[in-house]
Enzyme design. Structure first.
Site, PDB file in Angstrom:
ATOM      1  N   GLU A 148       0.808  -1.225   0.000  1.00  0.00           N
ATOM      2  CA  GLU A 148       0.000   0.000   0.000  1.00  0.00           C
ATOM      3  C   GLU A 148       0.841   1.276   0.000  1.00  0.00           C
ATOM      4  OE1 GLU A 148      -3.687  -0.053   2.290  1.00  0.00           O
ATOM      5  OE2 GLU A 148      -3.153  -2.024   3.080  1.00  0.00           O
ATOM      6  N   SER A 234     -10.067  -2.239  16.475  1.00  0.00           N
ATOM      7  CA  SER A 234     -10.196  -3.521  15.778  1.00  0.00           C
ATOM      8  C   SER A 234      -8.839  -4.210  15.613  1.00  0.00           C
ATOM      9  CB  SER A 234     -10.930  -3.366  14.452  1.00  0.00           C
ATOM     10  OG  SER A 234     -10.401  -2.298  13.722  1.00  0.00           O
ATOM     11  N   TYR A 236      -4.683  -4.069  17.564  1.00  0.00           N
ATOM     12  CA  TYR A 236      -4.001  -3.503  18.717  1.00  0.00           C
ATOM     13  C   TYR A 236      -2.639  -2.911  18.357  1.00  0.00           C
ATOM     14  CZ  TYR A 236      -7.876  -5.206  21.413  1.00  0.00           C
ATOM     15  OH  TYR A 236      -9.142  -5.394  21.905  1.00  0.00           O
ATOM     16  N   HIS A 237      -2.689  -1.949  17.456  1.00  0.00           N
ATOM     17  CA  HIS A 237      -1.515  -1.127  17.134  1.00  0.00           C
ATOM     18  C   HIS A 237      -2.103   0.278  17.017  1.00  0.00           C
ATOM     19  CE1 HIS A 237       2.364  -0.176  14.904  1.00  0.00           C
ATOM     20  NE2 HIS A 237       1.616   0.895  14.700  1.00  0.00           N
ATOM     21  N   HIS A 239      -3.750   3.567  16.342  1.00  0.00           N
ATOM     22  CA  HIS A 239      -4.115   4.273  15.114  1.00  0.00           C
ATOM     23  C   HIS A 239      -5.251   5.239  15.410  1.00  0.00           C
ATOM     24  CE1 HIS A 239      -6.668   0.687  15.365  1.00  0.00           C
ATOM     25  NE2 HIS A 239      -7.558   1.335  14.632  1.00  0.00           N
TER      26      HIS A 239
END
Lengths: 298, 298
Positions: A148, A234, A236-237, A239
């Protein structure tokens, strides 16, 4: 059979033989309902959705309807209006024979609001997250430009306060609804619960530079943006979501979203705000974390 | 006239004399339309909104409707369905006579997010609210049982911590979406900004007794409820919204809603939280308050 694309025509009422097994989901807001049942011994899904009200039918609706008064208070009255059926149709979709996949697709899961104290987080939620070890490889691919890369709208490469801003892939970028996500380069912040005052510079950096980048790229000023985090997220990093005000993005409800501006203020007034605070969030009936809460809290 | 609180009854079709001037807004998603026009020479706003589809009427809809085939492709068919009028009503709200404010309220407008410090509230918002002196006569009618008395679901008559709980009149009470409002008997609390720790007993009382009353009346447990206040509210007499989780009520977005449970926690940790905190909220482009903010902040 195939190919007989219908010109509008009167048809026998095939639905008079439909046997409802269960309502898969419905929306009071959108006035639709998804029903699973049997049509002549075959599995079928029937979808009903009321049609929008057309301006060019108003005069006929006003003159040709029956009214029943419901409530009167001061200058306000409410009525039930019965309109002529041809001005008030219901769009009906029949999927038959329907597979199990169709049925699942339309099935809604109820959610329950969970109350999570700081202690609950340590004893229930954190162990659950760690045990699940949800993969965030796709996030690392973005941060490392392995995927991406061409979609990135803005990047601040700083390892402490830096982030990557890119369109959420729910957004086709044609509608002016603007759904972007800022993903932090720091990899050890799971969620709101891990934030303390040391992260204020990171959050302020995302807040400021995110707004600037969106103004430059999409010509949308900060006053048109809803900037928030989810809890539970949704993945666990850490954002941050940017969506256009006026677009009612799924997940922007008060029960799951936290304005970034509020998060910063809360950390400024109490460095451990999100360590100790009781947080409320919805979990779907099939979410494993909900079972853990039910076990421990009973 | 006033006081003739309607039990459901057949009424002459007063709308047959309604002359549409303009459509203020409409939503194809929500199947509603807001119309400005004249009713017997008086300005009026008429709101039509199709009613949600009720599970308990499905069998009768399937057996008693006419179907017209629109499209057929593989396992998918679409039809136009004409249901018996009594199963397919349109909720109609008439505001008459309507003031310019009503007309503006329903006119579609873009919104902007406003940042309001505690000082801004004192110098911009409070003087604006006081000058406008929006009428809350309809609220007093409810509190004094002069209107809607039969709609009251629960009342705690205590003058300090008491409140009246009743269905929001957006809700037809047939759908299990549950939209109720708790209105305080105390009349001097305009909004979130007026709350301090002295109001914690009032807020806790609404939180507890509201949940209990809804469980009793509607069999909905607290875990299915979203309980929140608006800031800015649409009228300046303290009230709390109860809606069913999963129903995306308009105004439940993070940019305008504040969970009652959070409000209580915030006041517990800082008695003057809402006096000093910077609050964010959307204002429509035609809102007089937005102009005031633009004047003072430039």
């Amino acid at each position: 059979g195939r190919g007989e694309v219908g010109h509008e025509s009167e048809s026998e009422n095939i639905l008079s033989g439909f046997k409802t097994s269960t309502v898969l989901s419905d929306s009071a807001r959108e006035k639709n309902i998804f029903i699973h049942g049997k049509l002549a011994d075959q599995d079928a899904v029937v979808i009903l959705e009321k049609t929008p009200i057309r301006e060019d039918t108003l005069a006929e609706i006003f003159s040709g309807s029956r009214l029943k008064l419901e409530m009167r208070n001061d200058i306000y009255c409410t009525y039930q209006l019965q309109a002529p059926p041809h001005l008030n149709e219901i769009k009906t979709t029949v999927v038959c024979p329907a597979t199990e996949k169709h049925v699942k697709k339309y099935q809604r899961q109820e959610s329950s609001l969970v109350e999570e104290t700081g202690t609950d987080y340590q004893s229930i939620t954190l162990p659950y997250i760690q045990k699940q070890s949800f993969s965030v490889q796709w996030v690392y691919n973005i941060l490392e430009k392995k995927a991406e890369a061409e979609r990135i709208v803005y990047e601040d490469p700083d390892p402490e306060v830096g982030f990557v801003l890119l369109p959420d892939f729910k957004w086709d970028q044609k509608q002016m609804i603007c759904i972007l996500i800022a993903i932090t380069h720091q990899r050890d912040i799971r969620s709101l619960r891990d934030l303390s005052s040391e992260h204020i510079p990171l959050l302020q950096n995302i807040f400021q530079k995110g707004k600037e980048a969106i103004l430059q790229r999409y010509n949308l000023p900060a006053s048109k943006l809803r900037i928030y985090l989810h809890y539970q997220p949704s993945y666990y990093h850490l954002h941050v979501h940017f969506t256009k005000l006026g677009y009612e993005a799924p997940g922007c409800g008060v029960e799951r979203a936290h304005l970034l501006a509020d998060v910063i203020q809360n950390l400024q007034s109490d460095p451990d705000y999100y360590k100790n605070r009781t947080l409320y969030f919805p979990l779907r009936a099939d979410d494993g974390l909900l079972s853990k809460f039910r076990e421990q809290q009973c």
